[in-house]
Design a protein around this motif. Structure first.
Motif: not given
Ligand code: SF4
Ligand code: SF4
Length: 257
Positions: A128, A131, A174, A176, A237
Motif C-alpha cells: 500500500k 494512491n 486509504y 496513507t 482501491l
C-alpha cells in the motif's frame, strides 16, 4: 541525493507547486515551467506530457518488505512502527473470514508464527502507498493549500505551509498519511518525486526483487505501465469513492480495501 539537497529541492519545488495548485488552470503550465527551471528538473521537462502512476502485481509480491525498508531509508521516514510511506499487508482467507495483518508494516517481512494452525484457503500480500488520487480528498480539505497536486500527477505536501492540523490525515480514505514526529507536518508517499525526473525509479520499485511494483507514465500510451494495464485485470482501491487512484492493482478482489 543527500538529505540537505533533497530538502532544498523539495522546498523550492514545494513553494512553486503551491502556487501551481492555487493558480487558475491557464497559469498552471507556465508556473510549472518555472519549477522545471530548477536545476534538478531537466530544463526541457514538459509537465503537461506526463502523468505518473504505479501498478502493483499482487501475484508477484512475496511480502519480503524490501520496499518498506528502501522507502524509509530513501525518504528519512522515522524507523518506529506506525510511520510508513509504504507498507505491506498480508491477507489470509479462512472460509468466509479474512484476516489482515501487517506487523511493523512488513518492514521485516512476514513470519509464519502468527498464523493459525489450519492453513488459509488463500494468502497474499498487498503493498500500500498513497494512491496519487486524481480527485484527492486530502487536497480538498487542506485549509492552507499545503497539500497539492502537481501537473504531472503527484500529490505532495509543502512543509513550509503545512500547519499540522491533521485534516488531510483524517480525510485520506486509504490511511496513507501520518504526522511526521520530527518535522511536525503531514507526511506521505511522493512517488519519490525527487528521483523520477532524471529517469530513476521510486526506491520501492528499484528495490523490489520480484518486480511486483511498476512505475511509469500514464501518458506514454506505449510505455510499460499502460502495456501492463492493458494486459491485466486491474482494480483500484475503494473505487466507489471516486478518488480515481493512479495506483493500480492486479490480483486483488473486493476483500482488499
Ligand atoms: S491516497 Fe490519500 S494522501 Fe494519497 S492522494 Fe489519495 S487522499 Fe491524498
Ligand atoms: S519488495 Fe516487492 S516483493 Fe517485497 S514486499 Fe515489496 S512489493 Fe512485495
Amino acid at each position: 541525493m543527500a538529505d540537505a539537497s533533497r530538502r532544498d529541492f523539495l522546498k523550492t519545488l514545494g513553494t512553486a507547486c503551491v502556487a501551481i495548485a492555487l493558480a487558475p488552470l491557464a497559469e498552471k503550465l507556465a508556473l510549472a515551467d518555472e519549477v522545471a527551471s530548477d536545476k534538478q528538473i531537466p530544463a526541457d521537462y514538459d509537465w503537461s506530457k506526463h502523468k505518473w502512476g504505479m501498478a502493483i502485481d499482487v501475484e508477484k509480491c512475496i511480502g519480503c518488505g524490501h520496499c518498506v525498508v528502501a522507502c524509509k531509508e530513501e525518504n528519512g521516514v522515522p524507523k518506529e512502527p506506525f510511520y510508513f510511506r509504504t507498507w505491506v499487508e498480508r491477507y489470509q482467507q479462512y472460509g468466509e473470514e479474512t484476516v489482515v495483518d501487517s506487523p511493523n508494516g512488513g518492514y521485516e517481512g512476514f513470519s509464519l508464527e502468527n498464523q493459525r494452525e489450519e492453513k488459509p484457503d488463500k494468502s497474499f500480500f498487498v503493498p500500500k502507498l498513497c494512491n496519487a488520487c486524481e480527485h484527492s480528498p486530502c487536497v480538498q480539505v487542506c485549509p492552507v493549500g499545503a497539500t497539492f497536486e502537481t501537473p504531472d500527477g503527484a500529490v505532495l505536501v509543502d512543509a513550509e505551509y503545512c500547519i499540522g492540523c491533521r485534516y488531510c490525515i483524517q480525510a485520506c480514505p486509504y490511511g496513507t498519511r501520518f504526522l511526521n514526529p520530527i518535522t511536525g507536518v503531514a507526511d506521505k508517499c511522493t512517488l519519490c518525486y525527487h528521483r523520477i525526473h532524471d529517469g530513476r525509479q521510486p526506491a520501492c520499485v528499484e528495490n523490489c526483487p520480484t518486480q511486483a511494483r511498476l512505475f511509469g507514465d500514464l501518458k506514454d500510451k506505449q510505455g510499460p505501465l499502460n502495456q501492463f494495464l492493458r494486459e491485466h485485470k486491474i482494480h483500484v482501491l475503494k473505487p466507489h469513492l471516486n478518488t480515481y487512484p493512479k495506483v493500480f492493482y492486479h490480483g486483488i478482489d473486493k476483500e482488499v480495501r
